[in-house]
Design an enzyme around this catalytic site. Structure first.
Site, PDB file in Angstrom:
ATOM      1  N   ASN A 192      -2.657  -2.273  -1.352  1.00 39.67           N
ATOM      2  CA  ASN A 192      -2.548  -2.588  -2.783  1.00 39.67           C
ATOM      3  C   ASN A 192      -3.877  -3.196  -3.253  1.00 39.67           C
ATOM      4  O   ASN A 192      -4.330  -4.206  -2.709  1.00 39.67           O
ATOM      5  CB  ASN A 192      -1.388  -3.570  -3.006  1.00 39.67           C
ATOM      6  CG  ASN A 192      -1.188  -3.887  -4.472  1.00 39.67           C
ATOM      7  OD1 ASN A 192      -2.151  -4.199  -5.176  1.00 39.67           O
ATOM      8  ND2 ASN A 192       0.028  -3.810  -4.948  1.00 39.67           N
TER       9      ASN A 192
ATOM     10  N   HIS B 139      -5.732  -6.744  -6.759  1.00 38.01           N
ATOM     11  CA  HIS B 139      -6.515  -7.979  -6.866  1.00 38.01           C
ATOM     12  C   HIS B 139      -8.004  -7.740  -7.092  1.00 38.01           C
ATOM     13  O   HIS B 139      -8.709  -8.663  -7.500  1.00 38.01           O
ATOM     14  CB  HIS B 139      -6.288  -8.871  -5.658  1.00 38.01           C
ATOM     15  CG  HIS B 139      -5.010  -9.656  -5.750  1.00 38.01           C
ATOM     16  ND1 HIS B 139      -4.226  -9.683  -6.886  1.00 38.01           N
ATOM     17  CD2 HIS B 139      -4.377 -10.447  -4.854  1.00 38.01           C
ATOM     18  CE1 HIS B 139      -3.181 -10.449  -6.677  1.00 38.01           C
ATOM     19  NE2 HIS B 139      -3.240 -10.921  -5.452  1.00 38.01           N
TER      20      HIS B 139
ATOM     21  N   HIS C  48      -0.308  -1.482  -9.233  1.00 39.72           N
ATOM     22  CA  HIS C  48       0.788  -1.846 -10.149  1.00 39.72           C
ATOM     23  C   HIS C  48       0.229  -1.910 -11.561  1.00 39.72           C
ATOM     24  O   HIS C  48      -0.600  -2.777 -11.864  1.00 39.72           O
ATOM     25  CB  HIS C  48       1.334  -3.210  -9.710  1.00 39.72           C
ATOM     26  CG  HIS C  48       2.541  -3.670 -10.475  1.00 39.72           C
ATOM     27  ND1 HIS C  48       3.250  -4.797 -10.122  1.00 39.72           N
ATOM     28  CD2 HIS C  48       3.179  -3.177 -11.572  1.00 39.72           C
ATOM     29  CE1 HIS C  48       4.262  -4.972 -10.957  1.00 39.72           C
ATOM     30  NE2 HIS C  48       4.236  -4.004 -11.857  1.00 39.72           N
TER      31      HIS C  48
ATOM     32  N   ARG D 130       0.966  -3.096 -14.888  1.00 36.79           N
ATOM     33  CA  ARG D 130       1.938  -4.000 -15.511  1.00 36.79           C
ATOM     34  C   ARG D 130       1.923  -3.826 -17.018  1.00 36.79           C
ATOM     35  O   ARG D 130       0.902  -3.461 -17.605  1.00 36.79           O
ATOM     36  CB  ARG D 130       1.619  -5.455 -15.161  1.00 36.79           C
ATOM     37  CG  ARG D 130       1.730  -5.770 -13.691  1.00 36.79           C
ATOM     38  CD  ARG D 130       1.526  -7.248 -13.439  1.00 36.79           C
ATOM     39  NE  ARG D 130       2.701  -8.014 -13.797  1.00 36.79           N
ATOM     40  CZ  ARG D 130       3.565  -8.530 -12.914  1.00 36.79           C
ATOM     41  NH1 ARG D 130       3.356  -8.393 -11.621  1.00 36.79           N
ATOM     42  NH2 ARG D 130       4.609  -9.188 -13.315  1.00 36.79           N
TER      43      ARG D 130
ATOM     44  N   ARG E 203      -2.389  -7.174 -16.897  1.00 34.35           N
ATOM     45  CA  ARG E 203      -3.145  -8.356 -16.473  1.00 34.35           C
ATOM     46  C   ARG E 203      -4.209  -8.025 -15.423  1.00 34.35           C
ATOM     47  O   ARG E 203      -5.169  -8.753 -15.271  1.00 34.35           O
ATOM     48  CB  ARG E 203      -2.215  -9.452 -15.965  1.00 34.35           C
ATOM     49  CG  ARG E 203      -1.601  -9.157 -14.627  1.00 34.35           C
ATOM     50  CD  ARG E 203      -0.849 -10.344 -14.100  1.00 34.35           C
ATOM     51  NE  ARG E 203       0.321 -10.635 -14.898  1.00 34.35           N
ATOM     52  CZ  ARG E 203       1.392 -11.264 -14.423  1.00 34.35           C
ATOM     53  NH1 ARG E 203       1.396 -11.668 -13.169  1.00 34.35           N
ATOM     54  NH2 ARG E 203       2.438 -11.489 -15.166  1.00 34.35           N
TER      55      ARG E 203
ATOM     56  N   GLU F 166       3.249   1.328  -8.543  1.00 31.56           N
ATOM     57  CA  GLU F 166       4.356   0.394  -8.786  1.00 31.56           C
ATOM     58  C   GLU F 166       4.457   0.185 -10.279  1.00 31.56           C
ATOM     59  O   GLU F 166       3.435  -0.020 -10.949  1.00 31.56           O
ATOM     60  CB  GLU F 166       4.063  -0.967  -8.144  1.00 31.56           C
ATOM     61  CG  GLU F 166       3.991  -0.959  -6.660  1.00 31.56           C
ATOM     62  CD  GLU F 166       3.559  -2.325  -6.140  1.00 31.56           C
ATOM     63  OE1 GLU F 166       3.405  -3.274  -6.915  1.00 31.56           O
ATOM     64  OE2 GLU F 166       3.350  -2.410  -4.933  1.00 31.56           O
TER      65      GLU F 166
ATOM     66  N   THR G 297       5.415 -10.132  -8.273  1.00 34.03           N
ATOM     67  CA  THR G 297       6.792  -9.638  -8.281  1.00 34.03           C
ATOM     68  C   THR G 297       7.690 -10.600  -7.508  1.00 34.03           C
ATOM     69  O   THR G 297       7.415 -10.920  -6.363  1.00 34.03           O
ATOM     70  CB  THR G 297       6.846  -8.232  -7.628  1.00 34.03           C
ATOM     71  OG1 THR G 297       5.773  -7.461  -8.133  1.00 34.03           O
ATOM     72  CG2 THR G 297       8.157  -7.550  -7.914  1.00 34.03           C
TER      73      THR G 297
ATOM     74  N   GLU H 243      11.891   0.364  -0.535  1.00 33.00           N
ATOM     75  CA  GLU H 243      10.892  -0.564   0.009  1.00 33.00           C
ATOM     76  C   GLU H 243      11.586  -1.914   0.129  1.00 33.00           C
ATOM     77  O   GLU H 243      11.980  -2.513  -0.883  1.00 33.00           O
ATOM     78  CB  GLU H 243       9.658  -0.660  -0.895  1.00 33.00           C
ATOM     79  CG  GLU H 243       8.658  -1.669  -0.325  1.00 33.00           C
ATOM     80  CD  GLU H 243       7.335  -1.717  -1.086  1.00 33.00           C
ATOM     81  OE1 GLU H 243       7.006  -0.780  -1.840  1.00 33.00           O
ATOM     82  OE2 GLU H 243       6.633  -2.736  -0.903  1.00 33.00           O
TER      83      GLU H 243
ATOM     84  N   HIS I  14       5.405  -7.104   0.760  1.00 31.13           N
ATOM     85  CA  HIS I  14       5.308  -8.343  -0.009  1.00 31.13           C
ATOM     86  C   HIS I  14       5.100  -9.532   0.928  1.00 31.13           C
ATOM     87  O   HIS I  14       5.937  -9.804   1.781  1.00 31.13           O
ATOM     88  CB  HIS I  14       6.503  -8.623  -0.923  1.00 31.13           C
ATOM     89  CG  HIS I  14       6.058  -9.312  -2.188  1.00 31.13           C
ATOM     90  ND1 HIS I  14       5.813 -10.657  -2.249  1.00 31.13           N
ATOM     91  CD2 HIS I  14       5.741  -8.818  -3.401  1.00 31.13           C
ATOM     92  CE1 HIS I  14       5.397 -10.962  -3.460  1.00 31.13           C
ATOM     93  NE2 HIS I  14       5.336  -9.866  -4.183  1.00 31.13           N
TER      94      HIS I  14
HETATM   95  N1  PXP Z   1       5.193  -4.039  -2.523  1.00 28.39           N
HETATM   96  C1  PXP Z   1       5.513  -4.275  -3.822  1.00 28.39           C
HETATM   97  C2  PXP Z   1       6.625  -3.521  -4.440  1.00 28.39           C
HETATM   98  C3  PXP Z   1       4.777  -5.206  -4.574  1.00 28.39           C
HETATM   99  O1  PXP Z   1       5.105  -5.432  -5.866  1.00 28.39           O
HETATM  100  C4  PXP Z   1       3.691  -5.864  -3.978  1.00 28.39           C
HETATM  101  C5  PXP Z   1       2.851  -6.803  -4.792  1.00 28.39           C
HETATM  102  O2  PXP Z   1       2.232  -6.118  -5.810  1.00 28.39           O
HETATM  103  C6  PXP Z   1       3.403  -5.572  -2.638  1.00 28.39           C
HETATM  104  C7  PXP Z   1       4.182  -4.676  -1.927  1.00 28.39           C
HETATM  105  C8  PXP Z   1       2.264  -6.232  -1.927  1.00 28.39           C
HETATM  106  O3  PXP Z   1       2.505  -7.593  -1.816  1.00 28.39           O
HETATM  107  P1  PXP Z   1       1.338  -8.565  -1.362  1.00 28.39           P
HETATM  108  O4  PXP Z   1       0.284  -8.502  -2.420  1.00 28.39           O
HETATM  109  O5  PXP Z   1       1.998  -9.896  -1.246  1.00 28.39           O
HETATM  110  O6  PXP Z   1       0.833  -8.023  -0.041  1.00 28.39           O
END
Ligand code: PXP
Length: 242
Positions: free
Chosen positions: A6, A9, A42, A44, A48, A69, A100, A150, A190
Site C-alpha cells: 500500500n 503514505h 485507497h 478516499r 487526503r 481500496e 480504516t 480480506e 492492517h
Molecule cells: N488493507 C486495508 C483494507 C486497508 O485499508 C489498509 C490501510 O489502508 C491496509 C490493508 C494496510 O494497512 P497498514 O497501512 O496498517 O499496513
C-alpha cells in the site's frame, strides 16, 4: 504468498506540503523490482492522500496487480469502472478516522454491497471485502458473491498482551479456514509489520498480505527496496516453517 504494497503514505507525505513530490507513482517500479506482487491504494472521499490523477497514472504504470481500496459510494464505483483496477477492495470509510477502523459491516449493508459487487463484476473487476474475522460476516460475503475476503488483522496487530495477540491470531486462523471452505479466496492486512507478520504468514489459507504503513515507515530508514525485500523474505520463511 503474495505481498501487496500500500503506497498511500507516499501521497500522505506529498499532501503535507501540497506540492508535487514525493510522487506515489514513482515508487511503483522500485516496489515491483524488489519483489512486491501488487500495488494497493485507497482513494478516499476526502482525497487526503491519493488523488484521482495518481490512480489514473497508477493504472498505466503498475505492471503487477492494482488493488483499489474504496468506499462503496456511487462516485467511487464510477471511478473504478472507468479506471479499471484489477481488484477493488470495499472498505468502510469515516471522514474523522485516521486510518480504516475495523472491517466493513457487510451484514448491515448487504443490499448496497450486493449492488456494488454486481456493478464492479460487470466491469470485469475482481472484488474483495475488507471484513472483521467473524463467521457471520464471512458467510454474508460469500452469499453476496465476493471473490475475496480480506481479514482485518488490526486487533491482532494492536493487541496489548501476548494472550490477546494469540486469541486474535486464532480467530483469524479459524476464520481463514472457514472462508476458504466456503469457496472464498482469503487475504489479510492492517497493522502488519516486520515483527508481527510471520504468524499471519504461516496461515496456509491466506494467499496475500496487504501492508502499507510499516513498509513506508521502514523505507524512511532503509529505502523501499530493502523494506519490501526483507518483508518478502520473512513471509517466505514463515511459509516454509509452517
Ligand atoms: N488493507 C486495508 C483494507 C486497508 O485499508 C489498509 C490501510 O489502508 C491496509 C490493508 C494496510 O494497512 P497498514 O497501512 O496498517 O499496513
Amino acid at each position: 504468498m503474495r505481498l501487496g504494497v500500500n503506497i498511500d503514505h507516499v501521497a500522505t507525505l506529498r499532501e503535507a506540503r501540497k506540492i508535487k513530490e514525493p510522487d506515489p507513482v514513482q515508487i511503483v517500479g522500485l516496489v515491483e523490482m524488489a519483489g512486491g506482487d501488487g500495488i494497493v491504494c485507497h482513494l478516499r472521499e476526502d482525497r487526503r492522500h491519493l488523488q484521482d490523477r495518481d490512480l489514473e497514472l497508477l493504472r498505466q504504470v503498475v505492471k503487477t496487480h492494482l488493488n483499489l481500496e474504496m468506499a462503496a459510494t456511487p462516485e467511487m464505483v464510477e471511478i473504478a469502472c472507468r479506471v479499471g483496477p484489477d481488484m477493488v477492495t470495499l472498505v468502510p470509510e469515516k471522514r474523522e478516522e485516521v486510518t480504516t477502523e475495523g472491517g466493513l459491516d457487510v451484514v448491515k449493508f448487504r443490499e448496497h454491497i450486493q449492488e456494488t459487487i454486481t456493478t464492479l463484476k460487470n466491469s470485469g473487476i475482481v472484488t474483495s471485502l475488507f471484513i472483521d474475522p467473524d463467521l457471520e460476516q464471512i458467510k454474508t460475503a460469500r452469499n453476496l458473491g465476493a471473490d475475496f475476503v480480506e481479514l482485518h488483522t488490526g486487533e491482532y496487530a494492536n493487541a496489548e498482551s501476548e494472550h490477546q495477540s494469540q486469541q486474535e491470531l486464532e480467530q483469524i486462523r479459524s476464520m481463514a479456514v472457514a472462508a476458504s471452505k466456503l469457496g472464498l479466496r482469503v487475504s489479510a492486512g492492517h497493522g502488519l509489520n516486520h515483527f508481527n507478520v510471520s504468524q499471519i504468514a504461516r496461515i496456509p489459507e491466506i494467499e496475500e498480505l496487504n501492508i502499507g504503513h510499516s513498509l513506508i515507515g521502514r523505507a524512511v530508514f532503509v529505502g523501499i527496496s530493502e523494506a519490501v525485500r526483507t518483508m518478502k523474505e520473512l513471509i517466505a520463511q514463515a511459509r516454509e516453517q509452517r
